[in-house]
Design a protein around this motif. Structure first.
Motif, mmCIF file in Angstrom:
data_model
loop_
_atom_site.group_PDB
_atom_site.id
_atom_site.type_symbol
_atom_site.label_atom_id
_atom_site.label_comp_id
_atom_site.label_asym_id
_atom_site.label_seq_id
_atom_site.Cartn_x
_atom_site.Cartn_y
_atom_site.Cartn_z
ATOM 1 N N ILE A 16 0.837 -1.204 0.000
ATOM 2 C CA ILE A 16 0.000 0.000 0.000
ATOM 3 C C ILE A 16 0.867 1.248 0.000
ATOM 4 C CG2 ILE A 16 -1.724 1.314 1.303
ATOM 5 C CD1 ILE A 16 -2.698 -1.464 2.378
ATOM 6 N N GLY A 17 1.887 1.275 0.841
ATOM 7 C CA GLY A 17 2.802 2.413 0.891
ATOM 8 C C GLY A 17 3.514 2.638 -0.428
ATOM 9 N N LYS A 41 -4.922 -5.705 -8.839
ATOM 10 C CA LYS A 41 -5.552 -6.715 -7.992
ATOM 11 C C LYS A 41 -4.744 -6.934 -6.711
ATOM 12 C CE LYS A 41 -7.986 -9.327 -11.547
ATOM 13 N NZ LYS A 41 -8.102 -10.626 -12.226
ATOM 14 N N ALA A 42 -3.422 -6.888 -6.830
ATOM 15 C CA ALA A 42 -2.558 -7.058 -5.663
ATOM 16 C C ALA A 42 -2.792 -5.932 -4.659
ATOM 17 C CB ALA A 42 -1.092 -7.093 -6.092
ATOM 18 N N LEU A 43 -2.920 -4.709 -5.140
ATOM 19 C CA LEU A 43 -3.180 -3.574 -4.257
ATOM 20 C C LEU A 43 -4.546 -3.719 -3.591
ATOM 21 C CD1 LEU A 43 -2.443 -0.847 -3.048
ATOM 22 C CD2 LEU A 43 -3.307 0.234 -5.144
ATOM 23 N N ARG A 44 -5.546 -4.135 -4.340
ATOM 24 C CA ARG A 44 -6.887 -4.343 -3.789
ATOM 25 C C ARG A 44 -6.849 -5.420 -2.703
ATOM 26 N NH1 ARG A 44 -9.514 -3.704 -8.141
ATOM 27 N NH2 ARG A 44 -9.186 -5.768 -9.001
ATOM 28 N N ALA A 46 -4.211 -6.303 -0.895
ATOM 29 C CA ALA A 46 -3.465 -5.764 0.249
ATOM 30 C C ALA A 46 -4.353 -4.848 1.079
ATOM 31 C CB ALA A 46 -2.222 -5.006 -0.237
ATOM 32 N N ARG A 47 -5.166 -4.021 0.420
ATOM 33 C CA ARG A 47 -6.083 -3.134 1.150
ATOM 34 C C ARG A 47 -7.144 -3.935 1.922
ATOM 35 N NH1 ARG A 47 -5.201 2.083 0.315
ATOM 36 N NH2 ARG A 47 -4.345 2.827 -1.639
ATOM 37 N N GLU A 48 -7.652 -5.007 1.305
ATOM 38 C CA GLU A 48 -8.633 -5.858 1.989
ATOM 39 C C GLU A 48 -8.011 -6.520 3.213
ATOM 40 O OE1 GLU A 48 -10.162 -8.706 -0.784
ATOM 41 O OE2 GLU A 48 -11.048 -7.155 -2.068
ATOM 42 N N MET A 49 -6.798 -7.007 3.055
ATOM 43 C CA MET A 49 -6.125 -7.679 4.164
ATOM 44 C C MET A 49 -5.749 -6.692 5.261
ATOM 45 S SD MET A 49 -2.840 -10.181 4.087
ATOM 46 C CE MET A 49 -3.725 -11.555 3.390
ATOM 47 N N PHE A 50 -5.310 -5.507 4.871
ATOM 48 C CA PHE A 50 -4.880 -4.508 5.857
ATOM 49 C C PHE A 50 -6.064 -3.956 6.628
ATOM 50 C CE2 PHE A 50 -3.540 -0.294 7.270
ATOM 51 C CZ PHE A 50 -2.404 -0.650 7.976
ATOM 52 N N GLY A 51 -7.182 -3.802 5.968
ATOM 53 C CA GLY A 51 -8.366 -3.273 6.646
ATOM 54 C C GLY A 51 -8.411 -1.762 6.609
ATOM 55 N N GLU A 52 -9.123 -1.191 7.570
ATOM 56 C CA GLU A 52 -9.310 0.258 7.615
ATOM 57 C C GLU A 52 -8.029 0.964 8.016
ATOM 58 O OE1 GLU A 52 -12.597 1.298 10.071
ATOM 59 O OE2 GLU A 52 -13.811 -0.330 9.293
ATOM 60 N N GLY A 53 -7.960 2.228 7.638
ATOM 61 C CA GLY A 53 -6.825 3.054 8.029
ATOM 62 C C GLY A 53 -5.719 3.043 6.996
ATOM 63 N N GLY A 83 -2.297 -9.159 8.627
ATOM 64 C CA GLY A 83 -3.441 -8.333 9.010
ATOM 65 C C GLY A 83 -4.261 -8.897 10.153
ATOM 66 N N ALA A 84 -3.795 -9.956 10.800
ATOM 67 C CA ALA A 84 -4.553 -10.591 11.881
ATOM 68 C C ALA A 84 -4.786 -9.623 13.043
ATOM 69 C CB ALA A 84 -3.820 -11.822 12.385
ATOM 70 N N ARG A 85 -6.013 -9.611 13.544
ATOM 71 C CA ARG A 85 -6.388 -8.818 14.715
ATOM 72 C C ARG A 85 -6.889 -9.773 15.789
ATOM 73 N NH1 ARG A 85 -7.792 -3.241 13.646
ATOM 74 N NH2 ARG A 85 -7.505 -2.781 11.464
ATOM 75 N N GLY A 86 -6.834 -9.312 17.040
ATOM 76 C CA GLY A 86 -7.327 -10.145 18.127
ATOM 77 C C GLY A 86 -6.413 -11.312 18.439
ATOM 78 N N VAL A 87 -5.155 -11.217 18.016
ATOM 79 C CA VAL A 87 -4.170 -12.253 18.310
ATOM 80 C C VAL A 87 -3.003 -11.620 19.056
ATOM 81 C CG1 VAL A 87 -4.778 -13.660 16.300
ATOM 82 C CG2 VAL A 87 -2.951 -11.992 16.107
#
Length: 171
Positions: A16-17, A41-44, A46-53, A83-87
């Protein structure tokens, strides 16, 4: 300036950067990500995996203090590779905050080339000296109550471990 270089190569924030940097130069994204070779598609992905922000959002945020009694991790507490959260997350030992990356156990083990097959619910695994919660040079990332940095490895207060102990180990 290539600010994206502070992220781990191949990670969603890196991709993304890199796209943000390319756009600032009037060019299109040009990186692959997670097996997707098409840059758009790779950028899309990466954005899906990264999430908000934004990947440039700080990994600590003093405007969102951590309440140890609530035993919840801050919103910025997520793995920079998958991009894992809650871990439970680990950070590099002896590294300035500006250069920190947070990693879940599987990602830290992959980068550090360490076996975590016997990791327990506390995040401890076998090593040459016995059981440890380190994964190579990575140590548990325990945020301070002010959420302005992370505790040093030997300085974490007992109630601070509750924030990371209540998270799962695998995404």
């Amino acid at each position: 300036m290539k600010k994206f270089l502070r992220f781990l190569p191949g990670s969603a924030p890196f991709v993304i950067g890199h796209a943000i940097w390319k756009r600032s130069r009037g060019k299109k994204p040009s990186m692959s990500f997670n097996g997707e070779r098409g840059p758009a598609k790779a950028l899309r992905l990466a954005r899906e995996m990264f999430g908000e922000g934004s990947p440039y959002d700080p990994i600590v945020n003093p405007s969102q203090p951590v309440n140890y009694s609530m035993i919840t991790a801050p919103a910025s507490y997520r793995c920079c590779l998958c991009g894992a959260r809650g871990v439970k997350l680990w950070r590099e030992y002896q590294t300035f905050l500006d250069h920190q990356s947070l990693l879940c156990a599987p990602c830290a083990a992959r980068i550090g080339n360490k076996d975590i097959s016997d990791i327990d619910s506390e995040g401890c695994r076998s090593s040459l000296g016995g059981r440890t919660n380190q994964i190579g040079w990575y140590i548990p990332a325990v945020p301070t109550e002010q959420n302005d940095t992370f505790w040093g490895y030997s300085s974490v207060p007992q109630e601070g471990w509750g924030v990371v102990a209540q998270t799962t180990l695998r995404p």
